[in-house]
Design a protein around this motif. Structure first.
Motif, mmCIF file in Angstrom:
data_model
loop_
_atom_site.group_PDB
_atom_site.id
_atom_site.type_symbol
_atom_site.label_atom_id
_atom_site.label_comp_id
_atom_site.label_asym_id
_atom_site.label_seq_id
_atom_site.Cartn_x
_atom_site.Cartn_y
_atom_site.Cartn_z
ATOM 1 N N HIS A 12 0.836 -1.198 0.000
ATOM 2 C CA HIS A 12 0.000 0.000 0.000
ATOM 3 C C HIS A 12 0.870 1.247 0.000
ATOM 4 O O HIS A 12 1.996 1.246 0.479
ATOM 5 N N ASP A 15 -3.523 6.022 -0.380
ATOM 6 C CA ASP A 15 -4.828 5.346 -0.349
ATOM 7 C C ASP A 15 -4.938 4.252 -1.411
ATOM 8 O O ASP A 15 -6.032 3.856 -1.794
ATOM 9 N N ARG A 16 -3.812 3.762 -1.908
ATOM 10 C CA ARG A 16 -3.817 2.778 -3.001
ATOM 11 C C ARG A 16 -3.198 1.444 -2.580
ATOM 12 O O ARG A 16 -2.274 1.403 -1.771
ATOM 13 N N TRP A 102 -2.480 0.321 -9.346
ATOM 14 C CA TRP A 102 -2.674 0.814 -7.990
ATOM 15 C C TRP A 102 -4.164 1.098 -7.854
ATOM 16 O O TRP A 102 -4.704 1.921 -8.590
ATOM 17 N N LEU A 103 -4.829 0.411 -6.937
ATOM 18 C CA LEU A 103 -6.275 0.518 -6.784
ATOM 19 C C LEU A 103 -6.643 1.215 -5.478
ATOM 20 O O LEU A 103 -6.130 0.860 -4.417
ATOM 21 N N ALA A 104 -7.553 2.192 -5.585
ATOM 22 C CA ALA A 104 -8.111 2.797 -4.374
ATOM 23 C C ALA A 104 -9.063 1.781 -3.746
ATOM 24 O O ALA A 104 -9.529 0.846 -4.417
#
Length: 130
Positions: A12, A15-16, A102-104
């Protein structure tokens, strides 16, 4: 049934969360958290540091255990130790994966997760504090 023990890095930043898409094998194109098989004599944390260095040419810091997932695939039973991780150095170079994102938190359901990884998504959403 054959059993396989692996480790997974929930990397992480802000926020990703970092997700990778498999580029080979039976589960090609499925999305997963990077990691791999433990070798004899390794702790889960040691295995994770080694695997991420090999797969992504990146040094990580391994934090706390999120969960140990037990999942039965048709050909084997998987035990997957999943840890929060952060990048210490390196650029997350894809050596074995087809793609990465990169995923929120709200985007975690936007990729086609492998079944064992899918079981972890809700736990990540619950425990991830930005």
């Amino acid at each position: 049934m054959k059993s396989i023990e692996v480790v997974a890095a929930i990397i992480h930043h802000g926020d990703r969360i970092f997700a990778t898409q498999r580029g080979y094998g039976e589960f090609k194109d499925g999305w997963e958290f990077p990691g791999g098989k433990m070798e004899e004599g390794e702790t889960p944390k040691q295995a994770l540091v080694r695997e991420i260095k090999e797969e992504l040419d990146t040094v990580i810091e391994v934090g706390e255990l999120i969960d140990t997932v037990e999942y039965d695939y048709p050909q084997f039973h998987l035990t997957m130790h999943c840890f929060w991780c952060t990048v210490k150095s390196g650029d997350l170079v894809l050596k074995e994966h087809e793609a990465a994102r990169w995923l929120a938190k709200e985007e975690l359901n936007s990729v086609d997760w492998l079944p064992a990884d899918l079981g972890l998504i809700e736990k990540i959403k619950e425990s991830y504090r930005v």
